[in-house]
Motif scaffolding. Structure first.
Motif, PDB file in Angstrom:
ATOM      1  N   SER A 298       0.840  -1.202   0.000  1.00 13.83           N
ATOM      2  CA  SER A 298       0.000   0.000   0.000  1.00 13.83           C
ATOM      3  C   SER A 298       0.872   1.247   0.000  1.00 13.83           C
ATOM      4  O   SER A 298       1.815   1.377   0.788  1.00 13.83           O
ATOM      5  CB  SER A 298      -0.915  -0.004   1.226  1.00 13.83           C
ATOM      6  OG  SER A 298      -1.678   1.188   1.281  1.00 13.83           O
ATOM      7  N   SER A 300       0.091   4.125   0.931  1.00 16.14           N
ATOM      8  CA  SER A 300      -0.192   5.019   2.063  1.00 16.14           C
ATOM      9  C   SER A 300       0.597   4.643   3.309  1.00 16.14           C
ATOM     10  O   SER A 300       0.433   5.289   4.346  1.00 16.14           O
ATOM     11  CB  SER A 300      -1.688   4.993   2.381  1.00 16.14           C
ATOM     12  OG  SER A 300      -2.106   3.681   2.726  1.00 16.14           O
ATOM     13  N   THR A 301       1.400   3.585   3.241  1.00 14.15           N
ATOM     14  CA  THR A 301       2.163   3.192   4.410  1.00 14.15           C
ATOM     15  C   THR A 301       3.294   4.176   4.674  1.00 14.15           C
ATOM     16  O   THR A 301       3.771   4.868   3.770  1.00 14.15           O
ATOM     17  CB  THR A 301       2.739   1.782   4.215  1.00 14.15           C
ATOM     18  OG1 THR A 301       3.449   1.398   5.378  1.00 14.15           O
ATOM     19  CG2 THR A 301       3.704   1.750   3.045  1.00 14.15           C
ATOM     20  N   TYR A 364       0.803   0.259  -4.650  1.00 12.51           N
ATOM     21  CA  TYR A 364      -0.506   0.467  -5.266  1.00 12.51           C
ATOM     22  C   TYR A 364      -1.333   1.361  -4.344  1.00 12.51           C
ATOM     23  O   TYR A 364      -1.042   1.505  -3.147  1.00 12.51           O
ATOM     24  CB  TYR A 364      -1.227  -0.862  -5.475  1.00 12.51           C
ATOM     25  CG  TYR A 364      -1.839  -1.442  -4.207  1.00 12.51           C
ATOM     26  CD1 TYR A 364      -3.179  -1.238  -3.881  1.00 12.51           C
ATOM     27  CD2 TYR A 364      -1.066  -2.162  -3.295  1.00 12.51           C
ATOM     28  CE1 TYR A 364      -3.742  -1.743  -2.718  1.00 12.51           C
ATOM     29  CE2 TYR A 364      -1.599  -2.684  -2.153  1.00 12.51           C
ATOM     30  CZ  TYR A 364      -2.948  -2.473  -1.859  1.00 12.51           C
ATOM     31  OH  TYR A 364      -3.471  -2.973  -0.710  1.00 12.51           O
ATOM     32  N   GLY A 365      -2.400   1.929  -4.904  1.00 12.10           N
ATOM     33  CA  GLY A 365      -3.314   2.733  -4.110  1.00 12.10           C
ATOM     34  C   GLY A 365      -2.937   4.208  -4.087  1.00 12.10           C
ATOM     35  O   GLY A 365      -2.049   4.664  -4.819  1.00 12.10           O
TER      36      GLY A 365
END
Length: 369
Positions: A298, A300-301, A364-365
């Motif tokens: 992710s 957003s990590t 991703y994301g």
């Protein structure tokens, strides 16, 4: 050796022992010894030349030592006992100055372009000496040869000469002065967080991001009822990292989950240097491509300071070669996942994500910087 060449041919053919016996005069004989030749064939010129050459050979052989050094008597026990150089050095009033004959590495590093550089940690004279390295991971070699220079090129921000520098923005909140107590009072932190995040610095040749350490942690709440789950989790981390994990304990009570403070419910370990690069190399090239329908990590990590994290399920852990080769050793119902924390020297999540992307980690994301 030059005078030996002037000796007659018959004298040169004789052994040294016979030649010395003929040339050395004894105490009873005082006559001069010459080479023996037939009187009918010898002439006066040959006899005079042979006598002169014999005298030259006698002068050379006189300098040779007939005794061997192997016959030198051994030192007595008293002489051996008196030979104590360490005692002589200890009794010396004024010792040799160590700073003159011993190299001391600098205590502070003053940049990569400074003429005086600290030795590598593998050098025995280094202050932070650590034996090794005994191997050179492929991922680390790729980082030093390709990734580091590519990061400098990608993150290069050209600033024309003469451009005025931007003044740093004050990230602390001031007081409006509506109260007399606001005078000379320290400023407040940003809204929503009492701590300030790390300011992102531009990537230069002085601070190229790199991997500092990797922490692998596994939380097994089922170990509260069956301690064997903790043993299996510890064995799995030991196999994939090569280091002995430490057991972690809970810090709070959760009545709904049956968790009490101070109970052993997990394991964790931290790897550094080449071991961290090797672990990440196995994840990128052996584990991630074999995970079914895996999107990636992710985007957003991150903790806003250059440290990223991702998780692996119990089935993903079985894809490591160290566990796959001994899969029958681990009970299938006791397999556990883990959480991987990658700590880098980057000053923002954007730089850390750029570093891992250049090594082959997909994201991703929605991206959150």
């Amino acid at each position: 050796m030059a005078s030996l060449r002037g000796v007659s041919r018959s004298a040169r053919s004789l052994p040294i022992s016979q030649l010395s016996r003929q040339l050395y005069p004894t105490a009873t004989t005082s006559t001069t010894t010459t080479c023996v030749r037939s009187a009918s064939t010898s002439s006066s010129n040959e006899s005079s030349s042979s006598s002169s050459s014999s005298h030259d050979a006698f002068a050379i052989l006189r300098e040779l030592e007939t005794d061997s050094k192997l016959g030198t008597p051994q030192a007595s026990p008293e002489v051996k006992a008196s030979f104590r150089p360490w005692k002589r050095a200890a009794d010396r009033k004024f010792g040799l100055p160590s700073s003159r004959y011993q190299y001391h590495p600098p205590k502070y590093n003053r940049g990569p372009l400074h003429p005086i550089q600290s030795p590598a940690a593998s050098d025995p004279i280094a202050r932070d000496y650590v034996p090794g390295p005994f191997n050179f991971p492929r991922l680390r070699q790729t980082y030093q040869s390709t990734v580091a220079s590519d990061l400098m090129t990608i993150a290069y921000n050209h600033v024309p000469p003469g451009t005025p520098k931007k003044e740093p923005v004050d990230r602390l909140r001031g007081w409006d002065g509506s109260s007399p107590y606001h005078k000379n009072r320290a400023k407040r932190g940003p809204r929503g967080s009492p701590q300030l995040t790390v300011v992102e610095k531009d990537i230069t040749f002085r601070n190229i991001p790199e991997i500092k350490e990797i922490t692998i942690a596994s939380y097994t709440p089922s170990a509260l009822k069956d301690p064997d789950h903790l043993l299996v989790a510890r064995t799995m981390l030991l196999a994939i990292t090569g280091t002995t994990p430490e057991i972690t304990k809970t810090h709070s009570d959760v009545a709904q989950w049956g968790i009490r403070s101070g109970e052993r419910a997990g394991v964790k370990t931290t790897i550094y240097g080449n071991a961290a690069y090797e672990f990440l190399d196995r994840c990128i090239h052996l584990v991630f491509p074999r995970i079914k329908e895996w999107k990636g990590i992710s985007a957003s990590t991150g903790d806003s300071s250059g440290n990223l994290a991702f998780g692996l399920d119990a089935q993903d852990m079985t894809l490591f070669p160290e566990i796959e080769v001994n899969y029958d050793m681990y009970p299938s119902k006791m397999l556990t996942g883990c959480r991987v924390f990658v700590k880098t020297t980057a000053t923002s999540d954007r730089q850390a994500r750029l570093l891992l992307q250049s090594m082959g980690v997909p994201f991703y994301g929605q991206i959150r910087n």
